[in-house]
Design a protein around this motif. Structure first.
Motif, PDB file in Angstrom:
ATOM      1  N   LEU A 119       0.853  -1.185   0.000  1.00 53.21           N
ATOM      2  CA  LEU A 119       0.000   0.000   0.000  1.00 53.21           C
ATOM      3  C   LEU A 119       0.889   1.236   0.000  1.00 53.21           C
ATOM      4  O   LEU A 119       1.830   1.327   0.790  1.00 53.21           O
ATOM      5  N   VAL A 120       0.611   2.175  -0.898  1.00 53.25           N
ATOM      6  CA  VAL A 120       1.394   3.408  -0.980  1.00 53.25           C
ATOM      7  C   VAL A 120       0.440   4.596  -1.042  1.00 53.25           C
ATOM      8  O   VAL A 120      -0.733   4.443  -1.366  1.00 53.25           O
ATOM      9  N   PRO A 121       0.930   5.800  -0.738  1.00 57.39           N
ATOM     10  CA  PRO A 121       0.080   6.985  -0.906  1.00 57.39           C
ATOM     11  C   PRO A 121      -0.304   7.167  -2.363  1.00 57.39           C
ATOM     12  O   PRO A 121       0.481   6.847  -3.267  1.00 57.39           O
ATOM     13  N   LEU A 287       5.923   7.109   6.536  1.00 58.13           N
ATOM     14  CA  LEU A 287       6.212   5.868   5.831  1.00 58.13           C
ATOM     15  C   LEU A 287       6.024   6.083   4.332  1.00 58.13           C
ATOM     16  O   LEU A 287       5.211   6.905   3.912  1.00 58.13           O
ATOM     17  N   ASP A 288       6.780   5.304   3.558  1.00 59.36           N
ATOM     18  CA  ASP A 288       6.601   5.318   2.105  1.00 59.36           C
ATOM     19  C   ASP A 288       5.649   4.219   1.652  1.00 59.36           C
ATOM     20  O   ASP A 288       5.064   4.311   0.565  1.00 59.36           O
ATOM     21  N   ALA A 289       5.509   3.165   2.468  1.00 59.14           N
ATOM     22  CA  ALA A 289       4.661   2.039   2.076  1.00 59.14           C
ATOM     23  C   ALA A 289       4.275   1.235   3.305  1.00 59.14           C
ATOM     24  O   ALA A 289       4.955   1.272   4.338  1.00 59.14           O
ATOM     25  N   VAL A 290       3.171   0.519   3.180  1.00 57.16           N
ATOM     26  CA  VAL A 290       2.741  -0.452   4.185  1.00 57.16           C
ATOM     27  C   VAL A 290       2.630  -1.804   3.483  1.00 57.16           C
ATOM     28  O   VAL A 290       1.998  -1.909   2.427  1.00 57.16           O
ATOM     29  N   VAL A 291       3.258  -2.822   4.043  1.00 55.77           N
ATOM     30  CA  VAL A 291       3.173  -4.180   3.510  1.00 55.77           C
ATOM     31  C   VAL A 291       2.353  -5.015   4.478  1.00 55.77           C
ATOM     32  O   VAL A 291       2.664  -5.076   5.680  1.00 55.77           O
TER      33      VAL A 291
END
Length: 362
Positions: A119-121, A287-291
């Protein structure tokens, strides 16, 4: 009179037998079932719950004729701990079946096929900030190209200084400092084809010619690489799959299979008690991403995160969810039987479509 008495007697006996059968179907110890809030599997609604896992367990318990009560915990670590310590008889939410966990727990047959996703912005096609520029020059083949460019300046600069320093009309000082700075500045100009003066010696002029030719090809290649990289990142964004996570600020839930995966692939994640905390950190640009698990991220992107986040890349590290039991639990067999029956009679599909048809259509 005698016939009336017998009829009453048999009626009472039948009622007693029926009551005894109903009690056998519905009595027994109340089961403690651990869960955790993780939409769309478990969603807190006031003092109650709803979601895929909630509906599925309700149908399983109905098939088994067992009463139960929920035991809410914070994350997957606490879910496993509740089962291990006897605080819960079983657990259902979104718990992945892994070989490591199977050494300590029993699992039902798989109830859901999942995997990890990113997941990213949300980004527009034209967004390109300082961090994206920094990532462009510090990832992939770009550091190697920059190192080669530095070598093409420093090595010819030193060679030119060595060749020219003894010549009477040398462009450079005989001393290493400042001579090497003058030679390096000359080499930068030579690499760009813009040096103001040519070396005086034959070796120096030969070196200048070679430097100009090599630099011409190298700079053309570097320009093409930069143009392609800028174009791709503007169109796609910086993170498109697990291979792009290195060097990024990645968040996930503590103790989850996603945290284990990231560490095994040399990505150090920021771990949160819940994935919702990771969403918040990414919203605050920490954060840049959520995994995390693909269905959880897809649900968030389609609901609370709509317009703010997007799921990118394919599903990777595929896994299955199961219901967790302590080793040797007598509940495992009847739960598996009930789960199989729900698949056969179509109730499982009905529950699945209720919670995931909207996600699939997005």
């Amino acid at each position: 009179m005698k016939f009336g008495f017998l009829r009453v007697f048999w009626c009472v006996l039948l009622l007693a037998s029926a009551g005894s059968g109903a009690t056998a179907q519905s009595t027994g110890p109340v089961l403690n079932v651990a869960n955790r809030v993780i939409p769309p599997f478990v969603i807190k609604q006031g003092t109650g719950y709803e979601g895929f896992s909630v509906d599925l367990w309700g149908a399983i318990a109905s098939e088994m004729g067992r009463d139960f009560k929920w035991v809410e915990v914070g994350n997957v670590k606490e879910i496993l701990g509740a089962v291990e310590t006897g605080k819960a008889d079983l657990a259902i939410a979104a718990v992945s079946i892994t070989s490591e966990r199977e050494q300590k727990f029993d699992f039902s047959q798989p109830m859901f096929e999942s995997g990890l996703q990113i997941l990213v912005p949300s980004r527009t096609s034209g967004s390109f900030g300082i961090r994206q520029v920094w990532d462009l020059f510090t990832t992939g083949a770009m550091p190697i190209l920059l190192a080669l460019m530095a070598a093409m300046i420093l090595v010819p600069g030193h060679l030119a200084w060595l060749a020219e320093r003894s010549h009477p009309g040398s462009l450079f000082s005989r001393s290493y400092f400042p001579g090497i700075f003058q030679a390096t500045w000359w080499a930068i100009g030579a690499a760009a084809g813009q040096q103001p003066e040519n070396p005086r010696s034959v070796p120096g002029r030969t070196l200048a010619a070679i430097s100009i030719l090599v630099s011409l090809f190298f700079l053309t290649y570097l320009q093409a690489t930069l143009t392609a990289a800028f174009t791709v990142r503007q169109l796609q964004g910086g993170i498109q799959g697990p291979d792009d996570l290195a060097g990024q600020r990645v968040g996930t839930s503590s103790g989850s299979t996603s945290a284990i995966y990231l560490k095994a692939h040399h990505v150090t994640p920021t771990e949160f008690q819940t994935v919702e905390q990771a969403y918040k950190a990414m919203e605050n640009r920490q954060l840049d991403a959520v995994v995390f698990d693909a269905p959880v991220l897809l649900y968030y992107a389609a609901t609370q995160g709509r317009g703010k986040v997007q799921v990118v890349g394919p599903i990777f590290n595929k896994e299955n969810y199961g219901i967790v039991f302590p080793p040797g639990s007598e509940l495992r067999k009847p739960v598996n039987s009930a789960l199989l029956k729900l698949r056969e009679n179509g109730r499982f599909d009905t529950i699945y479509l209720k919670w995931f048809s909207a996600i699939s259509s997005n």
